[in-house]
Design a protein around this motif. Structure first.
Motif, mmCIF file in Angstrom:
data_model
loop_
_atom_site.group_PDB
_atom_site.id
_atom_site.type_symbol
_atom_site.label_atom_id
_atom_site.label_comp_id
_atom_site.label_asym_id
_atom_site.label_seq_id
_atom_site.Cartn_x
_atom_site.Cartn_y
_atom_site.Cartn_z
ATOM 1 N N ARG A 1 7.047 13.025 -20.372
ATOM 2 C CA ARG A 1 7.246 14.538 -20.016
ATOM 3 C C ARG A 1 7.154 15.225 -21.294
ATOM 4 O O ARG A 1 6.645 16.531 -21.253
ATOM 5 C CB ARG A 1 8.814 14.668 -19.336
ATOM 6 C CG ARG A 1 8.750 14.230 -17.724
ATOM 7 C CD ARG A 1 10.107 14.225 -17.347
ATOM 8 N NE ARG A 1 10.534 15.581 -17.084
ATOM 9 C CZ ARG A 1 11.768 15.891 -16.657
ATOM 10 N NH1 ARG A 1 12.657 14.724 -16.008
ATOM 11 N NH2 ARG A 1 12.250 17.194 -16.467
ATOM 12 N N VAL A 2 7.738 14.711 -22.298
ATOM 13 C CA VAL A 2 7.291 15.518 -23.598
ATOM 14 C C VAL A 2 6.071 15.665 -23.813
ATOM 15 O O VAL A 2 5.713 16.773 -24.106
ATOM 16 C CB VAL A 2 8.715 15.085 -24.635
ATOM 17 C CG1 VAL A 2 7.943 15.573 -25.878
ATOM 18 C CG2 VAL A 2 9.762 15.103 -24.503
ATOM 19 N N GLY B 1 4.186 16.866 -10.707
ATOM 20 C CA GLY B 1 4.894 18.019 -9.899
ATOM 21 C C GLY B 1 6.209 18.532 -10.591
ATOM 22 O O GLY B 1 6.769 19.343 -9.982
ATOM 23 N N VAL B 2 6.473 18.158 -11.787
ATOM 24 C CA VAL B 2 7.553 18.729 -12.394
ATOM 25 C C VAL B 2 7.297 19.824 -13.651
ATOM 26 O O VAL B 2 6.292 19.776 -14.031
ATOM 27 C CB VAL B 2 8.256 17.531 -13.527
ATOM 28 C CG1 VAL B 2 9.293 17.897 -14.242
ATOM 29 C CG2 VAL B 2 8.655 16.124 -12.642
ATOM 30 N N LEU B 3 7.942 20.775 -13.175
ATOM 31 C CA LEU B 3 7.880 22.054 -13.974
ATOM 32 C C LEU B 3 8.821 22.269 -14.964
ATOM 33 O O LEU B 3 10.022 22.888 -14.644
ATOM 34 C CB LEU B 3 7.786 23.289 -12.858
ATOM 35 C CG LEU B 3 6.768 23.252 -11.810
ATOM 36 C CD1 LEU B 3 6.594 24.380 -11.012
ATOM 37 C CD2 LEU B 3 5.178 23.284 -12.459
ATOM 38 N N ASP B 4 8.880 21.644 -16.198
ATOM 39 C CA ASP B 4 9.953 21.628 -17.006
ATOM 40 C C ASP B 4 10.019 22.892 -17.811
ATOM 41 O O ASP B 4 8.867 23.648 -18.094
ATOM 42 C CB ASP B 4 9.465 20.632 -18.317
ATOM 43 C CG ASP B 4 10.165 19.158 -17.576
ATOM 44 O OD1 ASP B 4 11.141 19.302 -17.092
ATOM 45 O OD2 ASP B 4 9.247 18.384 -18.027
ATOM 46 N N GLU B 5 11.195 23.438 -18.039
ATOM 47 C CA GLU B 5 11.332 24.499 -18.930
ATOM 48 C C GLU B 5 11.469 24.313 -20.341
ATOM 49 O O GLU B 5 11.756 23.254 -20.618
ATOM 50 C CB GLU B 5 12.559 25.406 -18.335
ATOM 51 C CG GLU B 5 12.675 26.006 -16.914
ATOM 52 C CD GLU B 5 11.828 27.191 -16.921
ATOM 53 O OE1 GLU B 5 11.887 27.898 -17.912
ATOM 54 O OE2 GLU B 5 11.243 27.632 -16.007
#
Length: 382
Positions: free
Chosen positions: A346-347, A358-362
């Protein structure tokens, strides 16, 4: 339409910003022990930590011989169990105790006629461990509380211990910290730190770090950034005194009680962003017998509490028995390894400005992911 007010500096901003940076320093994560082992002063010797490691390794050999048993007892994914098992065995052989306290408080009791002698015994043990290169990375003592009405006994022990180690070891070895328990009045902290300053001057030492124990509801209201000044290293939660102080029945004196969650969250709120380390409390239990069934039962219970602490953001806790080392290290390593690859992906996706699954990281989440990876790197043995 814009109203031009000039580009004058805001009155007082610079001083306030400096205060912010001092109170809430932005710094990379530093190593923090995953546990603190408390040993009553009269039972502490130069061999204590090595003996704990040997006893824990023996329990693994007898009751957790392979990855399959580890996966079943600790509910660890089979694909991780072999790695965790190997890491735990290596850890118990190389560094079974990351942080140790020689306890002169509840674990020791009240025996003024013997305490000075046990201070000397503890000093000799610490000096021998230091000379042999076996002193844990973090070490120190827990003194008696001022709330007991006898601060002189507390400070006499602290003075004798620190002065004795300085003489015996030729200085104060790195990693020292003193635990100050049952801080019921804010004035006690000022009085205690004043004495630390006296010791520092008398022995030509750098600032002596201490950690306070949150063991009563009366302590929560005065927890705040800046408490204890530059000397405050950590705040440790004391489950049994706290739950007794609020009137819980004995069978509800447990780390995963909602009342303990409240206290832990209050500690997090008070010290967020300050660099003060937080530690959870302990499980006051050992295996009921040396049978595999009873050892596994103890490990399952302890592991559930360690997972609860980790999920609440507490990376450290107390261990009171050699068996706890096994469930502590298994649970900590499995916790970090279970998410490491996913967090890293994710990073990297964020850095590459692409979406992942589908992950919308802040931005705040990405910072948390990065911090989690850094903490995992610090906690996992190499």
């Amino acid at each position: 339409m814009h109203v031009t007010v000039g580009h004058r500096p805001i009155q007082g901003f610079a001083a306030e910003f400096r205060a912010q940076q001092s109170r809430f320093p932005v710094a990379p994560p530093r190593w923090q022990p995953v546990h603190t082992v408390y040993v009553p002063a009269d039972r502490f010797t130069a061999e204590t930590t090595r003996e704990w490691g040997q006893l824990a390794a023996g329990l693994v050999k007898d009751h957790l011989p392979g990855a399959g048993e580890l996966a079943e007892v600790f509910e660890v994914a089979p694909e991780l169990a072999g790695d965790v098992h190997a890491r735990v065995l290596a850890k118990l052989a190389a560094e079974p105790v990351e942080d140790v306290r020689v306890d002169f408080e509840d674990g020791y009791g009240v025996r003024p006629e013997e305490e000075d002698g046990h201070v000397e015994q503890a000093v000799a043990a610490v000096a021998a461990m230091h000379a042999a290169g076996r002193l844990p990375r973090r070490w120190g003592l827990r003194v008696k509380s001022f709330a007991d009405g006898d601060p002189e006994r507390s400070l006499r022990t602290l003075d004798g211990f620190v002065s004795g180690v300085v003489r015996a070891a030729g200085g104060l070895p790195d990693g020292f910290v003193v635990t100050f328990p049952k801080v019921l009045m804010p004035g006690y902290i000022e009085q205690f730190t004043d004495f630390l300053g006296v010791l520092e001057s008398a022995l030509s030492l750098r600032a002596l770090p201490f950690e306070l124990q949150v063991e009563a509801p009366q302590t929560l209201p005065f927890l705040a950034p800046g408490l204890g000044g530059r000397r405050l290293r950590g705040a440790h939660f004391g489950v049994f005194d706290y739950t007794a102080a609020i009137g819980l029945p004995p069978h509800e004196q447990r780390l995963d009680h909602p009342a303990c969650d409240h206290a832990r969250h209050a500690m997090q709120t008070a010290f967020a962003g300050t660099g003060v380390e937080l530690s959870d409390g302990s499980l006051a239990a050992s295996p009921a017998s040396d049978t595999t069934r009873d050892v596994h039962a103890l490990w399952r219970r302890h592991a559930s509490l360690v997972r609860h602490s980790l999920s609440n953001g507490y990376r450290q806790g107390w261990d009171m028995h050699p068996s706890h080392l096994v469930s502590r290290f298994v649970t900590v390593y499995a916790f970090h390894l279970a998410t490491y690859d996913a967090y890293q992906a994710r990073v990297r996706a964020w850095e590459d400005q692409r979406q992942l699954g589908g992950v919308l990281d802040e931005p705040a989440t990405v910072k948390t992911l990065s911090r989690a990876l850094e903490h995992a790197d610090l906690a996992l043995p190499r």
